[in-house]
Structure formats: C-alpha cells, structure tokens
Design a protein around this motif. Sequence first.
Motif, PDB file in Angstrom:
ATOM      1  N   LEU A   5     -11.195  -1.523 103.192  1.00 33.73           N
ATOM      2  CA  LEU A   5     -11.028  -2.517 104.245  1.00 33.73           C
ATOM      3  C   LEU A   5      -9.762  -3.334 104.018  1.00 33.73           C
ATOM      4  O   LEU A   5      -9.274  -3.446 102.892  1.00 33.73           O
ATOM      5  CB  LEU A   5     -12.233  -3.459 104.262  1.00 33.73           C
ATOM      6  CG  LEU A   5     -13.608  -2.828 104.466  1.00 33.73           C
ATOM      7  CD1 LEU A   5     -14.690  -3.871 104.309  1.00 33.73           C
ATOM      8  CD2 LEU A   5     -13.694  -2.173 105.826  1.00 33.73           C
ATOM      9  N   GLU A   9     -10.983  -8.159 106.784  1.00 34.52           N
ATOM     10  CA  GLU A   9     -12.258  -7.477 107.034  1.00 34.52           C
ATOM     11  C   GLU A   9     -13.170  -7.586 105.811  1.00 34.52           C
ATOM     12  O   GLU A   9     -14.384  -7.789 105.944  1.00 34.52           O
ATOM     13  CB  GLU A   9     -12.015  -6.003 107.352  1.00 34.52           C
ATOM     14  CG  GLU A   9     -11.326  -5.759 108.668  1.00 34.52           C
ATOM     15  CD  GLU A   9     -10.925  -4.301 108.854  1.00 34.52           C
ATOM     16  OE1 GLU A   9     -10.759  -3.583 107.841  1.00 34.52           O
ATOM     17  OE2 GLU A   9     -10.774  -3.880 110.009  1.00 34.52           O
ATOM     18  N   PHE A  10     -12.607  -7.443 104.622  1.00 34.94           N
ATOM     19  CA  PHE A  10     -13.392  -7.535 103.393  1.00 34.94           C
ATOM     20  C   PHE A  10     -14.019  -8.917 103.257  1.00 34.94           C
ATOM     21  O   PHE A  10     -15.205  -9.044 102.952  1.00 34.94           O
ATOM     22  CB  PHE A  10     -12.506  -7.219 102.181  1.00 34.94           C
ATOM     23  CG  PHE A  10     -13.230  -7.298 100.866  1.00 34.94           C
ATOM     24  CD1 PHE A  10     -14.041  -6.260 100.441  1.00 34.94           C
ATOM     25  CD2 PHE A  10     -13.108  -8.408 100.056  1.00 34.94           C
ATOM     26  CE1 PHE A  10     -14.710  -6.321  99.230  1.00 34.94           C
ATOM     27  CE2 PHE A  10     -13.774  -8.481  98.842  1.00 34.94           C
ATOM     28  CZ  PHE A  10     -14.572  -7.438  98.427  1.00 34.94           C
ATOM     29  N   SER A  12     -14.648 -11.173 105.607  1.00 35.12           N
ATOM     30  CA  SER A  12     -15.672 -11.431 106.623  1.00 35.12           C
ATOM     31  C   SER A  12     -16.955 -10.666 106.299  1.00 35.12           C
ATOM     32  O   SER A  12     -18.058 -11.206 106.450  1.00 35.12           O
ATOM     33  CB  SER A  12     -15.167 -11.084 108.018  1.00 35.12           C
ATOM     34  OG  SER A  12     -14.906  -9.712 108.125  1.00 35.12           O
ATOM     35  N   SER A  13     -16.836  -9.426 105.831  1.00 38.55           N
ATOM     36  CA  SER A  13     -18.021  -8.647 105.450  1.00 38.55           C
ATOM     37  C   SER A  13     -18.710  -9.252 104.232  1.00 38.55           C
ATOM     38  O   SER A  13     -19.943  -9.295 104.168  1.00 38.55           O
ATOM     39  CB  SER A  13     -17.634  -7.204 105.143  1.00 38.55           C
ATOM     40  OG  SER A  13     -17.089  -6.580 106.266  1.00 38.55           O
ATOM     41  N   ASP A  16     -20.676 -12.323 105.298  1.00 36.93           N
ATOM     42  CA  ASP A  16     -21.926 -11.915 105.946  1.00 36.93           C
ATOM     43  C   ASP A  16     -22.950 -11.448 104.921  1.00 36.93           C
ATOM     44  O   ASP A  16     -24.127 -11.797 104.995  1.00 36.93           O
ATOM     45  CB  ASP A  16     -21.674 -10.795 106.954  1.00 36.93           C
ATOM     46  CG  ASP A  16     -20.891 -11.254 108.166  1.00 36.93           C
ATOM     47  OD1 ASP A  16     -20.833 -12.484 108.412  1.00 36.93           O
ATOM     48  OD2 ASP A  16     -20.335 -10.379 108.865  1.00 36.93           O
ATOM     49  N   LEU A  17     -22.513 -10.643 103.954  1.00 40.52           N
ATOM     50  CA  LEU A  17     -23.415 -10.119 102.933  1.00 40.52           C
ATOM     51  C   LEU A  17     -24.003 -11.241 102.085  1.00 40.52           C
ATOM     52  O   LEU A  17     -25.206 -11.267 101.822  1.00 40.52           O
ATOM     53  CB  LEU A  17     -22.677  -9.113 102.046  1.00 40.52           C
ATOM     54  CG  LEU A  17     -23.474  -8.450 100.937  1.00 40.52           C
ATOM     55  CD1 LEU A  17     -24.616  -7.625 101.517  1.00 40.52           C
ATOM     56  CD2 LEU A  17     -22.568  -7.573 100.092  1.00 40.52           C
ATOM     57  N   THR A  53     -21.252  -4.803  96.754  1.00 43.60           N
ATOM     58  CA  THR A  53     -22.420  -4.058  97.212  1.00 43.60           C
ATOM     59  C   THR A  53     -23.645  -4.944  97.105  1.00 43.60           C
ATOM     60  O   THR A  53     -23.672  -5.885  96.311  1.00 43.60           O
ATOM     61  CB  THR A  53     -22.604  -2.758  96.415  1.00 43.60           C
ATOM     62  OG1 THR A  53     -23.747  -2.067  96.917  1.00 43.60           O
ATOM     63  CG2 THR A  53     -22.800  -3.018  94.944  1.00 43.60           C
ATOM     64  N   ASP A  54     -24.651  -4.614  97.895  1.00 47.34           N
ATOM     65  CA  ASP A  54     -25.888  -5.396  97.839  1.00 47.34           C
ATOM     66  C   ASP A  54     -26.870  -4.836  96.826  1.00 47.34           C
ATOM     67  O   ASP A  54     -27.917  -5.414  96.591  1.00 47.34           O
ATOM     68  CB  ASP A  54     -26.537  -5.507  99.212  1.00 47.34           C
ATOM     69  CG  ASP A  54     -27.034  -4.185  99.746  1.00 47.34           C
ATOM     70  OD1 ASP A  54     -26.663  -3.142  99.208  1.00 47.34           O
ATOM     71  OD2 ASP A  54     -27.787  -4.202 100.730  1.00 47.34           O
ATOM     72  N   VAL A  82     -25.274  -1.389 101.226  1.00 42.54           N
ATOM     73  CA  VAL A  82     -24.023  -1.873 101.795  1.00 42.54           C
ATOM     74  C   VAL A  82     -22.947  -1.756 100.722  1.00 42.54           C
ATOM     75  O   VAL A  82     -23.099  -2.273  99.621  1.00 42.54           O
ATOM     76  CB  VAL A  82     -24.153  -3.345 102.249  1.00 42.54           C
ATOM     77  CG1 VAL A  82     -22.828  -3.874 102.741  1.00 42.54           C
ATOM     78  CG2 VAL A  82     -25.225  -3.474 103.306  1.00 42.54           C
ATOM     79  N   MET A  84     -18.617  -1.993 100.212  1.00 43.42           N
ATOM     80  CA  MET A  84     -17.305  -2.286 100.789  1.00 43.42           C
ATOM     81  C   MET A  84     -16.292  -2.438  99.672  1.00 43.42           C
ATOM     82  O   MET A  84     -16.651  -2.789  98.548  1.00 43.42           O
ATOM     83  CB  MET A  84     -17.361  -3.533 101.656  1.00 43.42           C
ATOM     84  CG  MET A  84     -17.729  -4.792 100.922  1.00 43.42           C
ATOM     85  SD  MET A  84     -18.017  -6.142 102.037  1.00 43.42           S
ATOM     86  CE  MET A  84     -19.795  -6.111 102.059  1.00 43.42           C
TER      87      MET A  84
END
Length: 134
Positions: A5, A9-10, A12-13, A16-17, A53-54, A82, A84
């Motif tokens: 990403l 983008e990284f 923002s992701s 969210d995570l 990662t989650d 998830v 990224m």
Amino acid sequence: MAPHLSHDEFFSSLTDLLSKTSQKSRGSVYLTQKPMTDADSSNAQPSILIRATDGNTNAPNPKSADKSGKSSRVTKNKSTKVKMSTIVNPGDLEFFYARYAEVCKTGMAGLKKRDRSKRKGKAKAKGGASKTEA
C-alpha cells in the motif's frame, strides 16, 4: 500476496484496524518491520518493510476443542486475516515514523489494562494452601 500500500492507504487501514480491535473485547494487532536488502544494491541504508496484521486465523483453538477433535464453539462467519504492508524508502523514514507513532498512540488510547487480579489471587491461594498443609 496483496501489493504493498501507499503510506496514506497504510495509515488509514491501520487506523481502521486499531479502532475495530479496540472496540472488541478481545483481539491483537501485530506490527512488524524488517529491512529489505537487495543483493545488487550497495546502499548504506536499506528500505524498510512495515507490516500490520490482526493475527486472526481460521485454525481452531486447541483449548476449546473437545475429545472428538471438533471445536466446541461454532462460529457462523469466519473472518479472514487482515494483512497490509508498505515499503518505506530511507529518505522518508523520519516523516513516516513520526506519523506511524501518532497513529499507533491514537489507536492504543482506547485500550484498557488487562485485569490480572484473578491470576494473582489464584497464585496466592495455591501458595498459601501448600504452606498450611506442610
């Protein structure tokens, strides 16, 4: 494997995570970083690969499985893990880490401290019981 990403983008992701994980009563977010070295490159400072990662896997929990090998808890919707990642060039490291620290601090603000009083109480009870028996 998903493409890397962009930094925006990284972030923002990752935001969210972290917010989704802090809203749940359980969950983890794993953040890793590693240098990317090229055999051809003789740069003094390599690019850095940042991953998040989650930690969610679809593997059954061995502690919750009964003797037949089937999981005792049935989940209807299996969520996927998830993952990224982004690559940070040596020239962008200072600005990236400043924003990365800000995002991580903001995401960790909603976390609560683990309640370890039950574990400490059990340890004291076991220790006290063995002393009285001897």
